[in-house]
Design an enzyme around this catalytic site. Structure first.
Site: not given
Ligand code: PEP
Length: 251
Positions: A10, A12, A96, A98, A168, A174, A214
């Site tokens: 991904n 991003k 996701h 985010e 996730e 991250g 991560s």
């Protein structure tokens, strides 16, 4: 058990067009001999078409990071699932964290998108995961169950088998704080039980459940060795050839 490992990158909102094409050329060369693992890259939408064209006929598939559920019309700024198919995408990441947490995407919206993706033959990679405060309050399974039930509501057993779920934990995305292999396996097992409860054992055994948060070339092997971890959704470590190939090789 016929599940195949899926390693998806991904990207991003990162990389330039030149960076993207260089990354794709590097991956193409390095991954050419990989046959036991499914590989995908998910570039920003503006780079989907050149990346898909460069990867045509290779063993690396292309996925989008999001799309809208309507087929076409007055939806300024959005992209349809059919458009993704049109340019050669195979996957679309949906829900996701985010998008859920920064852009306010609900499981109801993810559900509409999941149905829309399946209707045109795209494989949805549906993300679920708890916040740190939810884990600390022992709410992980409840949160995942709500996201799972909401995101897959009304999906038939046949279609469910075609979906990919990415677990996730938000606190691991991250942050460099990877879930331990046991923490990942525990939630993956719980998700497989949710699928079995809503569908049946055959469907539960068919669904690919990726871990994301991560993952890098140093920790991937241990996580991917867990029986219910069927791959990884990789952010930061997918932006360079070496770490991403390291993860693919450890799978
Ligand atoms: C992700 O964004 O899906 C992700 C897992 O990111 P990272 O690997 O950088 O934690």
């Amino acid at each position: 058990m016929t599940r195949r490992i899926l390693i998806a990158g991904n990207w991003k909102m990162n990389l330039t067009l030149a960076d993207s094409m260089a990354l794709v050329e590097g991956l193409k060369k390095e991954a050419a001999s990989v046959s036991q693992v499914d590989i995908a890259v998910c570039p920003p939408s503006v780079y989907l078409q050149p990346v898909a064209a460069a990867l045509k006929g290779t063993n690396i598939s292309v996925g989008a990071q999001n799309a809208y559920f309507e087929g076409n019309g007055a939806f300024t700024g959005e992209i349809s699932m059919a458009m993704l198919c049109d340019i050669g995408c195979k996957y679309v990441i949906l829900g996701h964290s985010e998008r859920r947490n920064i852009l306010g995407e609900s499981s109801e919206l993810v559900n509409l998108k999941t149905h829309a993706a399946l209707a045109v033959g795209l494989t949805p990679i549906v993300c679920v995961g708890e916040l740190l405060k939810e884990r600390e309050a022992n709410q992980t399974e409840n949160v995942i169950r709500r996201q799972f039930d909401g995101s897959f509501s009304g999906v038939s057993a046949e279609n469910m088998k075609k979906c990919v779920i990415a677990y996730e934990p938000v606190w691991a995305i991250g942050t460099g704080k990877v879930a331990t292999p046991d923490q990942a396996e525990e939630v993956h097992q719980a998700i497989r039980k949710m699928i079995e409860k809503n569908y049946n054992k055959e469907v539960a055994e068919a669904v690919v459940i990726q871990y994301g948060g991560s993952v890098n070339d140093k920790n991937a092997q241990e996580i991917l060795a867990k029986p219910n971890v069927d791959g990884a959704l990789v952010g930061g470590a997918s932006l360079k050839v070496e770490p991403f190939m390291g993860i693919i090789k450890s799978a």
